[in-house]
Design an enzyme around this catalytic site. Structure first.
Site, PDB file in Angstrom:
ATOM      1  N   LYS A 113     -26.159  12.263 -26.169  1.00 35.98           N
ATOM      2  CA  LYS A 113     -24.902  12.422 -25.434  1.00 35.98           C
ATOM      3  C   LYS A 113     -23.967  13.427 -26.085  1.00 35.98           C
ATOM      4  O   LYS A 113     -23.236  14.129 -25.406  1.00 35.98           O
ATOM      5  CB  LYS A 113     -24.174  11.067 -25.326  1.00 35.98           C
ATOM      6  CG  LYS A 113     -24.805  10.115 -24.331  1.00 35.98           C
ATOM      7  CD  LYS A 113     -23.814   9.020 -23.966  1.00 35.98           C
ATOM      8  CE  LYS A 113     -24.405   7.967 -23.070  1.00 35.98           C
ATOM      9  NZ  LYS A 113     -23.503   6.830 -22.875  1.00 35.98           N
ATOM     10  N   LYS A 194     -35.768   8.041 -18.570  1.00 37.12           N
ATOM     11  CA  LYS A 194     -35.429   6.667 -18.180  1.00 37.12           C
ATOM     12  C   LYS A 194     -34.471   6.689 -16.983  1.00 37.12           C
ATOM     13  O   LYS A 194     -33.704   7.643 -16.814  1.00 37.12           O
ATOM     14  CB  LYS A 194     -34.849   5.882 -19.364  1.00 37.12           C
ATOM     15  CG  LYS A 194     -33.462   6.271 -19.749  1.00 37.12           C
ATOM     16  CD  LYS A 194     -32.841   5.270 -20.727  1.00 37.12           C
ATOM     17  CE  LYS A 194     -31.418   5.736 -21.000  1.00 37.12           C
ATOM     18  NZ  LYS A 194     -30.624   4.938 -21.868  1.00 37.12           N
ATOM     19  N   LYS A 197     -27.664   5.704 -15.082  1.00 33.96           N
ATOM     20  CA  LYS A 197     -26.558   5.658 -14.134  1.00 33.96           C
ATOM     21  C   LYS A 197     -26.020   7.056 -13.862  1.00 33.96           C
ATOM     22  O   LYS A 197     -25.367   7.284 -12.865  1.00 33.96           O
ATOM     23  CB  LYS A 197     -25.415   4.818 -14.715  1.00 33.96           C
ATOM     24  CG  LYS A 197     -25.710   3.325 -14.766  1.00 33.96           C
ATOM     25  CD  LYS A 197     -24.598   2.612 -15.541  1.00 33.96           C
ATOM     26  CE  LYS A 197     -24.808   1.125 -15.595  1.00 33.96           C
ATOM     27  NZ  LYS A 197     -23.992   0.488 -16.633  1.00 33.96           N
TER      28      LYS A 197
HETATM   29  P1  AMP Z   1     -25.871   0.354 -19.767  1.00 30.35           P
HETATM   30  O1  AMP Z   1     -25.939   0.785 -18.359  1.00 30.35           O
HETATM   31  O2  AMP Z   1     -26.142   1.484 -20.694  1.00 30.35           O
HETATM   32  O3  AMP Z   1     -24.642  -0.418 -20.114  1.00 30.35           O
HETATM   33  O4  AMP Z   1     -27.076  -0.639 -19.956  1.00 30.35           O
HETATM   34  C1  AMP Z   1     -27.017  -1.998 -19.652  1.00 30.35           C
HETATM   35  C2  AMP Z   1     -28.313  -2.663 -20.018  1.00 30.35           C
HETATM   36  O5  AMP Z   1     -29.384  -2.161 -19.227  1.00 30.35           O
HETATM   37  C3  AMP Z   1     -28.747  -2.448 -21.466  1.00 30.35           C
HETATM   38  O6  AMP Z   1     -29.325  -3.644 -21.950  1.00 30.35           O
HETATM   39  C4  AMP Z   1     -29.782  -1.359 -21.375  1.00 30.35           C
HETATM   40  O7  AMP Z   1     -30.713  -1.410 -22.425  1.00 30.35           O
HETATM   41  C5  AMP Z   1     -30.439  -1.715 -20.060  1.00 30.35           C
HETATM   42  N1  AMP Z   1     -31.042  -0.521 -19.447  1.00 30.35           N
HETATM   43  C6  AMP Z   1     -30.408   0.624 -19.124  1.00 30.35           C
HETATM   44  N2  AMP Z   1     -31.257   1.504 -18.569  1.00 30.35           N
HETATM   45  C7  AMP Z   1     -32.466   0.893 -18.534  1.00 30.35           C
HETATM   46  C8  AMP Z   1     -33.764   1.276 -18.061  1.00 30.35           C
HETATM   47  N3  AMP Z   1     -33.967   2.472 -17.505  1.00 30.35           N
HETATM   48  N4  AMP Z   1     -34.776   0.386 -18.184  1.00 30.35           N
HETATM   49  C9  AMP Z   1     -34.579  -0.839 -18.729  1.00 30.35           C
HETATM   50  N5  AMP Z   1     -33.384  -1.256 -19.198  1.00 30.35           N
HETATM   51  C10 AMP Z   1     -32.340  -0.416 -19.101  1.00 30.35           C
END
Ligand code: AMP
Ligand code: TRP
Length: 329
Positions: A113, A194, A197
């Site tokens: 990032k 991956k 968002k």
């Molecule tokens: P975040 O959107 O970064 O706050 O992520 C929220 C949760 O979703 C965290 O536990 C991340 O590890 C999980 N996460 C985010 N992207 C992925 C993905 N592509 N596959 C599996 N888990 C994910």
């Protein structure tokens, strides 16, 4: 025996997608019967990158409503917003003073990032310390997250061990809690990245609130390969492997079993069925979301969560302030 404590959080940035759901939220729900669970909406992490204040307030409530919509039960779990419990920032500072530039510089998320730029935010750099503070405040044993967060759990363990060594036993050393299938869901348009968002192409992800039609479009467009055989092979067939993984997560069926079912079938059939499976699961979630998001109950749940979280957080902070040498009044 006392139940083990679980802590996890999701950033209120953009819409929650299938990766978040499979990697994190589904685990949250599964754990709430056996463990003492604390689930946070980590708005302070979100402001490590620019946010529109009005939008942030809305998405914070969206994620809270989604927590409820996927099945988190405020009677079983503590559900709260990070910024409403100031102890997170307080512990974060104390841990910052015990963290090293070197270990923070090695975090891959920062490297991705921040892109090595001089104007990368300092908050992006210290992001893992705030995350460590979140977890350690509640003395959590387990942290259910997707595997992109594994490195952050490692540094949390290092910071906890270092503090315990320096000041005496205080923190529980937490463990990463992952799942076998689906800890890393890949982007639908580019299965080597991956699902995230922030990707520009909306068809790279499926948000939990997407319409059935959008789900259909995104899955039907998903990148596969030209071999035409349905089998799990991440190296040569990441697109198909990703679809099989999503299929398995939504049906709780083993991938082998699914592969057996589609012997001789084409990708079109697999995709068509997957669209139906996803929509069948998402429709009730979307409905529950609308109800929860517009209910007066939502704010009461978050207030109650704040009270319960604060009680635990303050207890830990009393101990920490004392150990560090801050005066008592
Ligand atoms: P975040 O959107 O970064 O706050 O992520 C929220 C949760 O979703 C965290 O536990 C991340 O590890 C999980 N996460 C985010 N992207 C992925 C993905 N592509 N596959 C599996 N888990 C994910
Ligand atoms: N960094 C996590 C993510 O982006 C979110 C998070 C913040 C978190 N604090 C946490 C996850 C504490 C688990 C525990 O996904």
């Amino acid at each position: 025996m006392e139940k083990k404590r679980v802590f996890s959080g999701v950033q209120p940035t953009g819409n929650i997608h299938l990766g978040n759901y499979i990697g994190a939220l589904k685990q949250f729900v599964n754990l709430q019967d056996e463990m003492d669970c604390v689930y946070c909406i980590v708005d302070m992490h979100s402001i490590t990158v620019p946010q529109d204040p009005k939008q942030l307030r809305e998405t914070t409530l969206d994620v809270a409503a989604l927590y409820l919509a996927v099945g988190l039960d405020p009677k079983k779990s503590i559900i709260f917003v990070q910024s409403t419990v100031p102890q997170h920032a307080e512990l974060s500072w104390i841990l910052t003073c015990n963290a090293y530039m070197g270990e923070l510089g090695r975090m891959t998320q920062f490297k991705d990032k921040g892109k090595g730029s001089d104007s990368a935010g300092a908050g992006l750099f210290t992001y893992p310390i705030l995350m460590a503070a979140d977890i350690l405040l509640y003395k959590a044993h387990l942290v259910p997250v997707g595997n992109d967060q594994k490195q952050h759990i490692e540094i949390t363990r290092d910071l906890a061990n270092r503090f315990n060594h320096k000041y005496g036993d205080t923190f529980v050393i937490p463990d990463y809690k992952g799942i076998e299938v689906g800890a890393r869901i890949m982007a639908l348009d580019d299965p080597l990245k991956k699902m995230s968002k922030s990707a520009e192409n909306i068809h790279s992800r499926i948000s939990l609130l997407d319409s059935p039609d959008k789900v259909k479009k995104s899955i039907m467009k998903a990148t596969t390969d030209s071999e035409g055989v349905i089998r799990l092979d991440w190296e040569n067939k990441p697109g198909v492997s990703n679809l099989l993984t999503i299929y398995s997560a939504f049906t709780d069926r083993k991938i082998d079993d699914i592969v057996g079912q589609y012997e001789g079938a084409g990708y079109g059939q697999l995709k068509k069925d997957l669209v139906e499976i996803i929509n069948e699961s998402l429709t009730p979630i979307r409905k529950a979301f609308e109800e929860k998001r517009n209910s007066e109950e939502l704010m009461d749940i978050l207030k109650d969560g704040r009270e319960r979280a604060s009680e635990i957080a303050e207890q830990t902070m009393k101990e920490v302030r004392d150990k560090v040498g801050f005066i008592r009044m």
